[in-house]
Design a protein around this motif. Structure first.
Motif, mmCIF file in Angstrom:
data_model
loop_
_atom_site.group_PDB
_atom_site.id
_atom_site.type_symbol
_atom_site.label_atom_id
_atom_site.label_comp_id
_atom_site.label_asym_id
_atom_site.label_seq_id
_atom_site.Cartn_x
_atom_site.Cartn_y
_atom_site.Cartn_z
ATOM 1 N N ALA A 74 -114.514 -17.139 86.108
ATOM 2 C CA ALA A 74 -114.621 -17.897 84.869
ATOM 3 C C ALA A 74 -113.763 -19.142 85.044
ATOM 4 O O ALA A 74 -112.973 -19.235 85.985
ATOM 5 C CB ALA A 74 -114.139 -17.067 83.683
ATOM 6 N N LYS A 76 -111.150 -21.729 82.917
ATOM 7 C CA LYS A 76 -110.369 -22.072 81.727
ATOM 8 C C LYS A 76 -110.191 -23.579 81.712
ATOM 9 O O LYS A 76 -109.735 -24.166 82.683
ATOM 10 C CB LYS A 76 -109.021 -21.379 81.723
ATOM 11 N N ARG A 90 -121.008 -32.413 76.992
ATOM 12 C CA ARG A 90 -121.043 -31.081 77.594
ATOM 13 C C ARG A 90 -120.273 -31.091 78.909
ATOM 14 O O ARG A 90 -120.170 -32.128 79.562
ATOM 15 C CB ARG A 90 -122.483 -30.633 77.828
ATOM 16 N N GLN A 106 -123.692 -23.450 84.676
ATOM 17 C CA GLN A 106 -124.046 -23.539 83.262
ATOM 18 C C GLN A 106 -123.302 -24.699 82.650
ATOM 19 O O GLN A 106 -122.377 -25.243 83.244
ATOM 20 C CB GLN A 106 -123.722 -22.247 82.527
ATOM 21 N N ASP A 108 -121.523 -26.113 78.801
ATOM 22 C CA ASP A 108 -121.078 -25.743 77.458
ATOM 23 C C ASP A 108 -120.674 -26.989 76.696
ATOM 24 O O ASP A 108 -120.202 -27.972 77.282
ATOM 25 C CB ASP A 108 -119.906 -24.759 77.551
ATOM 26 N N ARG A 109 -120.839 -26.932 75.381
ATOM 27 C CA ARG A 109 -120.609 -28.086 74.513
ATOM 28 C C ARG A 109 -119.130 -28.291 74.210
ATOM 29 O O ARG A 109 -118.390 -27.338 73.986
ATOM 30 C CB ARG A 109 -121.363 -27.889 73.195
ATOM 31 N N LEU A 116 -113.698 -27.296 73.392
ATOM 32 C CA LEU A 116 -114.764 -26.577 74.080
ATOM 33 C C LEU A 116 -115.207 -25.424 73.191
ATOM 34 O O LEU A 116 -114.385 -24.634 72.734
ATOM 35 C CB LEU A 116 -114.258 -26.044 75.425
ATOM 36 N N GLU A 117 -116.494 -25.321 72.951
ATOM 37 C CA GLU A 117 -117.009 -24.301 72.050
ATOM 38 C C GLU A 117 -117.194 -22.966 72.762
ATOM 39 O O GLU A 117 -118.291 -22.420 72.829
ATOM 40 C CB GLU A 117 -118.283 -24.796 71.376
ATOM 41 N N GLN A 118 -116.102 -22.471 73.319
ATOM 42 C CA GLN A 118 -116.033 -21.154 73.948
ATOM 43 C C GLN A 118 -114.714 -20.525 73.524
ATOM 44 O O GLN A 118 -113.714 -21.227 73.363
ATOM 45 C CB GLN A 118 -116.054 -21.261 75.474
ATOM 46 N N PRO A 119 -114.665 -19.205 73.342
ATOM 47 C CA PRO A 119 -113.413 -18.550 72.953
ATOM 48 C C PRO A 119 -112.288 -18.855 73.940
ATOM 49 O O PRO A 119 -112.458 -18.709 75.146
ATOM 50 C CB PRO A 119 -113.762 -17.062 72.958
ATOM 51 N N ILE A 123 -114.879 -20.651 80.036
ATOM 52 C CA ILE A 123 -116.321 -20.604 80.302
ATOM 53 C C ILE A 123 -116.586 -19.401 81.199
ATOM 54 O O ILE A 123 -116.017 -19.293 82.285
ATOM 55 C CB ILE A 123 -116.792 -21.893 80.989
ATOM 56 N N THR A 124 -117.445 -18.499 80.738
ATOM 57 C CA THR A 124 -117.792 -17.314 81.528
ATOM 58 C C THR A 124 -119.297 -17.308 81.790
ATOM 59 O O THR A 124 -120.037 -18.081 81.198
ATOM 60 C CB THR A 124 -117.395 -16.014 80.805
#
Length: 164
Positions: A74, A76, A90, A106, A108-109, A116-119, A123-124
């Protein structure tokens, strides 16, 4: 040789064996390793990008983070933005397994506030993971066009990791 001297020698030998085993275990745990749950993170070179908005730019710092299954990783991400009325964009994580030749990734936005719209900014997924081997990974900022996302002007951050 007296019995007391024999016992002291056995104690000394046992002490050295235990000490050597302990040192070996500690060095083994902290030495270099392939990707896995106990592996250290690997830092990317910074990604520098022009992003949508008035005189907007971003510095994207990232590091790999180990995953529970082998052959997966992943990323970070930490983003520092500058400019006025900056827009969304993105971040594409693109990987290539140098041993097998497989590729994937991939995107991500990142919203207008630079989040970053990931927890937890991690990014996983990465297209089911590149599998075992040496993997070259790059971070590329793109626009939000659909279906073909265009790369923004940038200097990509890169890293090569060994996945076990």
């Amino acid at each position: 040789m007296s019995l007391q001297r024999v016992l002291v020698n056995r104690f000394s030998v046992r002490t050295w064996v235990i000490a050597a085993a302990t040192v070996g275990a500690v060095i083994g745990l902290t030495g270099p390793a392939g990707a896995g749950t106990g592996d250290p993170s690997v830092q990317f070179t910074p990604t520098l990008a022009r992003i949508p908005g008035t005189n907007c730019a971003a510095i994207i710092n990232a590091s790999t983070t180990p995953q529970p299954r082998s052959g997966e990783f992943a990323v970070k991400v930490s983003i520092t933005r500058t400019g006025e009325s900056c827009g969304a964009f993105r971040i594409a994580v693109r990987w290539r397994n140098l041993d097998s030749g497989s590729t994937g990734g991939q995107s991500d936005r990142v919203d207008e506030n630079g989040v970053l719209e990931q927890p937890d900014g991690v990014i996983t997924g990465m297209g089911m993971g590149p599998g075992r081997g040496r993997v070259e990974v790059s971070l590329v900022p793109t626009d939000e066009s659909y279906p073909q996302r265009n790369d923004l002007e940038h200097i990509p951050g890169k890293v090569t990791v060994d996945l076990g």
